[in-house]
Design a protein around this motif. Structure first.
Motif, mmCIF file in Angstrom:
data_model
loop_
_atom_site.group_PDB
_atom_site.id
_atom_site.type_symbol
_atom_site.label_atom_id
_atom_site.label_comp_id
_atom_site.label_asym_id
_atom_site.label_seq_id
_atom_site.Cartn_x
_atom_site.Cartn_y
_atom_site.Cartn_z
ATOM 1 N N ARG A 1 0.814 -1.227 0.000
ATOM 2 C CA ARG A 1 0.000 0.000 0.000
ATOM 3 C C ARG A 1 0.845 1.274 0.000
ATOM 4 N NH1 ARG A 1 -5.223 -0.940 -1.616
ATOM 5 N NH2 ARG A 1 -5.808 -2.984 -0.852
ATOM 6 N N GLY A 2 2.111 1.116 -0.354
ATOM 7 C CA GLY A 2 3.012 2.247 -0.431
ATOM 8 C C GLY A 2 4.287 1.811 -1.122
ATOM 9 N N THR A 3 5.293 2.659 -1.075
ATOM 10 C CA THR A 3 6.597 2.373 -1.683
ATOM 11 C C THR A 3 7.679 2.684 -0.650
ATOM 12 O OG1 THR A 3 6.862 4.621 -2.506
ATOM 13 C CG2 THR A 3 5.733 3.050 -3.972
ATOM 14 N N PRO A 4 8.917 2.243 -0.905
ATOM 15 C CA PRO A 4 9.992 2.603 0.028
ATOM 16 C C PRO A 4 10.143 4.126 0.186
ATOM 17 C CG PRO A 4 10.711 0.803 -1.371
ATOM 18 C CD PRO A 4 9.378 1.271 -1.913
ATOM 19 N N ASP A 5 9.885 4.882 -0.886
ATOM 20 C CA ASP A 5 9.985 6.342 -0.807
ATOM 21 C C ASP A 5 8.788 6.973 -0.096
ATOM 22 O OD1 ASP A 5 12.410 6.358 -2.134
ATOM 23 O OD2 ASP A 5 11.491 6.625 -4.110
ATOM 24 N N TYR A 6 7.622 6.327 -0.211
ATOM 25 C CA TYR A 6 6.425 6.863 0.428
ATOM 26 C C TYR A 6 5.590 5.705 0.985
ATOM 27 C CZ TYR A 6 3.258 10.520 1.727
ATOM 28 O OH TYR A 6 2.535 11.412 2.474
ATOM 29 N N PRO A 7 5.954 5.253 2.199
ATOM 30 C CA PRO A 7 5.229 4.116 2.773
ATOM 31 C C PRO A 7 3.770 4.432 3.081
ATOM 32 C CG PRO A 7 7.014 4.835 4.243
ATOM 33 C CD PRO A 7 6.996 5.754 3.050
ATOM 34 N N GLY A 8 2.926 3.435 2.848
ATOM 35 C CA GLY A 8 1.549 3.538 3.297
ATOM 36 C C GLY A 8 1.479 3.110 4.749
ATOM 37 N N ARG A 9 0.277 3.114 5.296
ATOM 38 C CA ARG A 9 0.079 2.649 6.677
ATOM 39 C C ARG A 9 -0.948 1.531 6.681
ATOM 40 N NH1 ARG A 9 1.524 5.318 11.657
ATOM 41 N NH2 ARG A 9 2.834 7.137 11.223
ATOM 42 N N THR A 10 -0.587 0.453 7.360
ATOM 43 C CA THR A 10 -1.505 -0.672 7.552
ATOM 44 C C THR A 10 -1.557 -0.979 9.045
ATOM 45 O OG1 THR A 10 0.295 -2.239 7.104
ATOM 46 C CG2 THR A 10 -1.123 -1.631 5.246
ATOM 47 N N VAL A 11 -2.411 -1.917 9.396
ATOM 48 C CA VAL A 11 -2.583 -2.199 10.820
ATOM 49 C C VAL A 11 -1.587 -3.227 11.327
ATOM 50 C CG1 VAL A 11 -4.995 -1.497 11.015
ATOM 51 C CG2 VAL A 11 -4.465 -3.827 10.320
ATOM 52 N N THR A 12 -1.265 -3.067 12.591
ATOM 53 C CA THR A 12 -0.553 -4.066 13.357
ATOM 54 C C THR A 12 -1.259 -4.136 14.710
ATOM 55 O OG1 THR A 12 1.595 -4.856 14.149
ATOM 56 C CG2 THR A 12 1.199 -2.472 14.281
ATOM 57 N N LEU A 13 -0.739 -4.944 15.593
ATOM 58 C CA LEU A 13 -1.342 -5.079 16.921
ATOM 59 C C LEU A 13 -0.403 -4.522 17.973
ATOM 60 C CD1 LEU A 13 -2.784 -8.695 16.657
ATOM 61 C CD2 LEU A 13 -4.037 -6.539 16.494
ATOM 62 N N GLU A 14 -1.007 -3.914 18.969
ATOM 63 C CA GLU A 14 -0.257 -3.352 20.079
ATOM 64 C C GLU A 14 -0.818 -3.975 21.359
ATOM 65 O OE1 GLU A 14 0.919 1.058 20.512
ATOM 66 O OE2 GLU A 14 -1.123 0.914 21.277
ATOM 67 N N PRO A 15 0.061 -4.497 22.231
ATOM 68 C CA PRO A 15 -0.447 -5.030 23.497
ATOM 69 C C PRO A 15 -1.246 -3.961 24.232
ATOM 70 C CG PRO A 15 1.881 -5.562 23.243
ATOM 71 C CD PRO A 15 1.522 -4.601 22.140
ATOM 72 N N ILE B 1 -1.999 8.237 4.534
ATOM 73 C CA ILE B 1 -2.845 7.252 3.853
ATOM 74 C C ILE B 1 -3.358 7.807 2.526
ATOM 75 C CG2 ILE B 1 -5.112 6.119 3.985
ATOM 76 C CD1 ILE B 1 -4.464 5.567 6.976
ATOM 77 N N ILE B 2 -3.754 9.055 2.518
ATOM 78 C CA ILE B 2 -4.284 9.673 1.298
ATOM 79 C C ILE B 2 -3.237 9.716 0.185
ATOM 80 C CG2 ILE B 2 -5.005 11.915 0.339
ATOM 81 C CD1 ILE B 2 -6.568 12.278 3.029
ATOM 82 N N ASN B 3 -1.988 9.973 0.553
ATOM 83 C CA ASN B 3 -0.937 10.165 -0.443
ATOM 84 C C ASN B 3 -0.173 8.905 -0.832
ATOM 85 O OD1 ASN B 3 -1.196 13.048 -0.893
ATOM 86 N ND2 ASN B 3 -0.563 13.250 1.241
ATOM 87 N N ALA B 4 -0.391 7.808 -0.134
ATOM 88 C CA ALA B 4 0.367 6.586 -0.411
ATOM 89 C C ALA B 4 -0.384 5.668 -1.374
ATOM 90 C CB ALA B 4 0.658 5.841 0.893
ATOM 91 N N PRO C 1 -4.216 2.088 -3.891
ATOM 92 C CA PRO C 1 -4.132 3.224 -2.975
ATOM 93 C C PRO C 1 -4.339 2.805 -1.526
ATOM 94 C CG PRO C 1 -5.643 3.697 -4.795
ATOM 95 C CD PRO C 1 -5.313 2.236 -4.856
ATOM 96 N N ASN C 2 -3.573 3.421 -0.646
ATOM 97 C CA ASN C 2 -3.679 3.140 0.785
ATOM 98 C C ASN C 2 -5.079 3.451 1.308
ATOM 99 O OD1 ASN C 2 -1.464 4.032 3.595
ATOM 100 N ND2 ASN C 2 -2.874 2.361 3.365
ATOM 101 N N THR D 1 -10.537 14.899 4.949
ATOM 102 C CA THR D 1 -9.420 15.516 4.229
ATOM 103 C C THR D 1 -9.634 15.433 2.722
ATOM 104 O OG1 THR D 1 -7.931 14.966 6.054
ATOM 105 C CG2 THR D 1 -6.906 15.533 3.951
ATOM 106 N N LEU D 2 -10.117 14.289 2.240
ATOM 107 C CA LEU D 2 -10.395 14.147 0.803
ATOM 108 C C LEU D 2 -11.474 15.139 0.363
ATOM 109 C CD1 LEU D 2 -10.345 10.259 0.378
ATOM 110 C CD2 LEU D 2 -8.736 11.894 -0.647
ATOM 111 N N SER D 3 -12.494 15.312 1.189
ATOM 112 C CA SER D 3 -13.575 16.243 0.887
ATOM 113 C C SER D 3 -13.047 17.678 0.829
ATOM 114 C CB SER D 3 -14.665 16.116 1.949
ATOM 115 O OG SER D 3 -15.655 17.079 1.767
ATOM 116 N N GLU D 4 -12.188 18.033 1.780
ATOM 117 C CA GLU D 4 -11.589 19.368 1.798
ATOM 118 C C GLU D 4 -10.707 19.593 0.567
ATOM 119 O OE1 GLU D 4 -9.662 19.362 5.603
ATOM 120 O OE2 GLU D 4 -11.544 19.752 6.678
ATOM 121 N N MET D 5 -9.992 18.540 0.166
ATOM 122 C CA MET D 5 -9.125 18.643 -1.016
ATOM 123 C C MET D 5 -9.965 18.880 -2.266
ATOM 124 S SD MET D 5 -6.375 15.626 -0.086
ATOM 125 C CE MET D 5 -5.630 15.539 -1.704
#
Length: 188
Positions: free
Chosen positions: A42-56, A139-142, A148-149, A180-184
Motif C-alpha cells: 500500500r506504499g513504496t519505500p519512498d512513500y510508505p503507506g500505513r496498515t494495521v498491526t497489533l499493540e499489546p 494514507i491519502i498520499n500513499a 491506494p492506501n 481531508t479528501l472532501s476538503e481537497m
C-alpha cells in the motif's frame, strides 16, 4: 495437523489461500493500530503507506476472523503465501481465539497471528503513533502495487462493520481520511 490463522487487517476480506472454515471472533489483550508501514503493498519505500498491526493493550479485544486450513498441502501453500504477503511483519505469535465474549474458553487455542513489532531493528517499516491528521494525510498520499492506501482503510472499515465490529480507531481514521479528501475536492 490443522493450521489456524487470525486476520485483523486485509486478511479479513481477502484470505488469498484455501481454507476449510472461517470464524468471526477476537483475541484478548491487543488493539488494532495503523502503526505499520507498507512499502510493498500500500506504499513504496519512498512513500510508505500505513496498515494495521497489533499493540499489546490490557483489557482490550481485537475482532477479526480465524481461518482453519487443513491438510498438509493446503497448509504449506497457505504458509508459503503468508510468508510473502506478511513479510514486513517481524513477529508471529500463537494466541487464544474467542467467538463468544461471555466465555473464558477459547474457540481455538494457538491461532497464528502476524504482528509488526515496534522494534526498528527487526521491523524497519514500523512507523509508530502519530496524530489522526498525520496518519490520514499519509494514507491519502500513499499508493503501492496493491492499490491506494485509502482503499485499504475503507475496505477494512467495511469488513469490520460486516462482522459486527465498530473499531473506533479505524472508524475515526476513515472519517479523517474522508474529511481531508472532501476538503481537497473543495479546494480544487
Amino acid at each position: 495437523m490443522v493450521l489456524w490463522v487470525f486476520g485483523y487487517g486485509s486478511l479479513i476480506w481477502k484470505a488469498g489461500f484455501r481454507y476449510e472454515e472461517r470464524l468471526v471472533g477476537f483475541i484478548n489483550g491487543y488493539s488494532r493500530v495503523f502503526y505499520q508501514g507498507s512499502t510493498d503493498h500500500r506504499g513504496t519505500p519512498d512513500y510508505p503507506g500505513r496498515t494495521v498491526t497489533l499493540e499489546p493493550s490490557h483489557g482490550e479485544v481485537c475482532w477479526g476472523v480465524a481461518y482453519k486450513v487443513s491438510g498438509e498441502e493446503d497448509e504449506q501453500i497457505a504458509l508459503s503465501y503468508l510468508e510473502v504477503r506478511e513479510k514486513q511483519y517481524d513477529t508471529k505469535v500463537y494466541l487464544d481465539f474467542f467467538t463468544d465474549p461471555n466465555t473464558t474458553t477459547p474457540a481455538v487455542s494457538g491461532v497464528m497471528v502476524y504482528i509488526g513489532s515496534p522494534n526498528k531493528k527487526l521491523n524497519p517499516n514500523y512507523l509508530g503513533p502519530a496524530s489522526l491528521e498525520e496518519i490520514a494525510e499519509q494514507i491519502i498520499n500513499a499508493e503501492g502495487p496493491s492499490g491506494p492506501n485509502r482503499d485499504y482503510i475503507f475496505q477494512l472499515e467495511n469488513a469490520l462493520l460486516e462482522i459486527g465490529c465498530e473499531d473506533k480507531h479505524v472508524m475515526d481514521l476513515a472519517n479523517a481520511v474522508r474529511k481531508t479528501l472532501s476538503e481537497m475536492k473543495m479546494d480544487s
